[in-house]
Design an enzyme around this catalytic site. Structure first.
Site, PDB file in Angstrom:
ATOM      1  NE  ARG A  53      -7.930   2.615  -4.795  1.00 32.20           N
ATOM      2  CZ  ARG A  53      -8.780   3.259  -4.210  1.00 32.20           C
ATOM      3  NH1 ARG A  53     -10.095   3.471  -4.624  1.00 32.20           N
ATOM      4  NH2 ARG A  53      -8.745   3.603  -2.914  1.00 32.20           N
ATOM      5  N   GLY A  54     -10.887   3.579  -9.605  1.00 33.00           N
ATOM      6  CA  GLY A  54     -12.260   3.610  -9.234  1.00 33.00           C
ATOM      7  C   GLY A  54     -12.456   3.536  -7.897  1.00 33.00           C
ATOM      8  CE  LYS A  68     -17.611   7.722  -3.121  1.00 35.17           C
ATOM      9  NZ  LYS A  68     -17.834   9.315  -3.075  1.00 35.17           N
ATOM     10  CB  THR A 106      -9.270   1.746   0.677  1.00 34.69           C
ATOM     11  OG1 THR A 106      -9.709   0.685   1.534  1.00 34.69           O
ATOM     12  CG2 THR A 106      -8.376   1.698  -0.512  1.00 34.69           C
ATOM     13  CB  ALA A 123     -11.747  -2.485  -0.135  1.00 35.22           C
ATOM     14  CB  ALA A 145      -7.429  -4.379  -0.139  1.00 35.29           C
ATOM     15  CB  CYS A 178     -15.399   2.066   0.616  1.00 37.65           C
ATOM     16  SG  CYS A 178     -14.036   0.856   0.558  1.00 37.65           S
TER      17      CYS A 178
END
Length: 208
Positions: free
Chosen positions: A75-76, A78, A80, A142, A157, A173
């Site tokens: 996924r895109g 950062k 988490t 997020a 989330a 993130c």
């Protein structure tokens, strides 16, 4: 309207397997708009395409001692963290039916969460240059998505009553000098089932 699947509390790997199954289902049934998948998972750190070294603070031993696993995901976004008490929603949508606009899709997801929190008398909003939903300098929701053949996977989330100390293991993130918060930290208690109902209601209002 989208279909809804509630998986409850499962392992992260089970969630990813179901997400891939639903992705294929939506891809092969272009007459449907998509599916919303709700789930909770045991503590797990997820690192993404653009995650950088140092975003996971704890060593593997420290993570193991705290019962936290770490996995790489497609996924895109950062790094988490997910855990019980956090509402995860994967919208598996055919964006050909909602407009092929990734920016609009992300802003719409944020709007859904902002509206939910407003119904709980929580004032939240966006933060310049960052995705997700914020309360001041603390992130409460997020976001990270992946799109293939204009079908979306992964999603949001939202921190309901998750143990916030779990986030000490990462730089959430990849953003330094900001914190994380939750609905419970704001002295509001809400059942996860109610959050799911509110998510579906507000998703339909925003996306339709």
């Amino acid at each position: 309207m989208v279909e809804v699947y509630d998986l409850g509390l499962i392992t992260y790997e089970q969630g990813q397997k179901k997400q891939e199954e639903i992705y294929k289902y939506v891809l092969n049934n272009k007459q449907i708009d998509g599916v919303l998948i709700f789930l909770e998972v045991d503590p797990v750190i997820t690192t993404a395409y653009s995650s950088e070294r140092g975003e996971v603070i704890f060593s593997k031993k420290q993570l193991c001692e705290r019962g936290i696993r770490s996995v790489q995901v497609d996924r895109g976004g950062k790094t988490t963290l997910h855990g019980p008490g956090q509402l995860i929603c994967y919208p598996i949508l055919n964006l050909e039916r909602f407009g092929k606009d990734l920016h609009k899709y992300l802003r719409n997801l944020e709007e859904v969460v902002i509206n939910i929190l407003k119904e709980l008398n929580i004032d939240s909003g966006r933060k310049d240059k960052y995705t997700g939903v914020w309360i001041g300098e603390e992130k409460i929701c997020a976001m990270g998505i992946h799109i293939k053949k204009w079908i979306t996977t992964h999603g949001i989330a939202l921190n309901n009553d998750i143990d916030l100390s779990l986030f000490d293991s990462i730089i959430p993130c990849g953003i330094k000098d900001v914190g994380v918060t939750s609905i419970k930290k704001l002295d509001i208690e809400v059942e996860m089932s109610i959050l799911k109902e509110k998510f579906v209601e507000n998703f339909n209002k925003v996306f339709y």
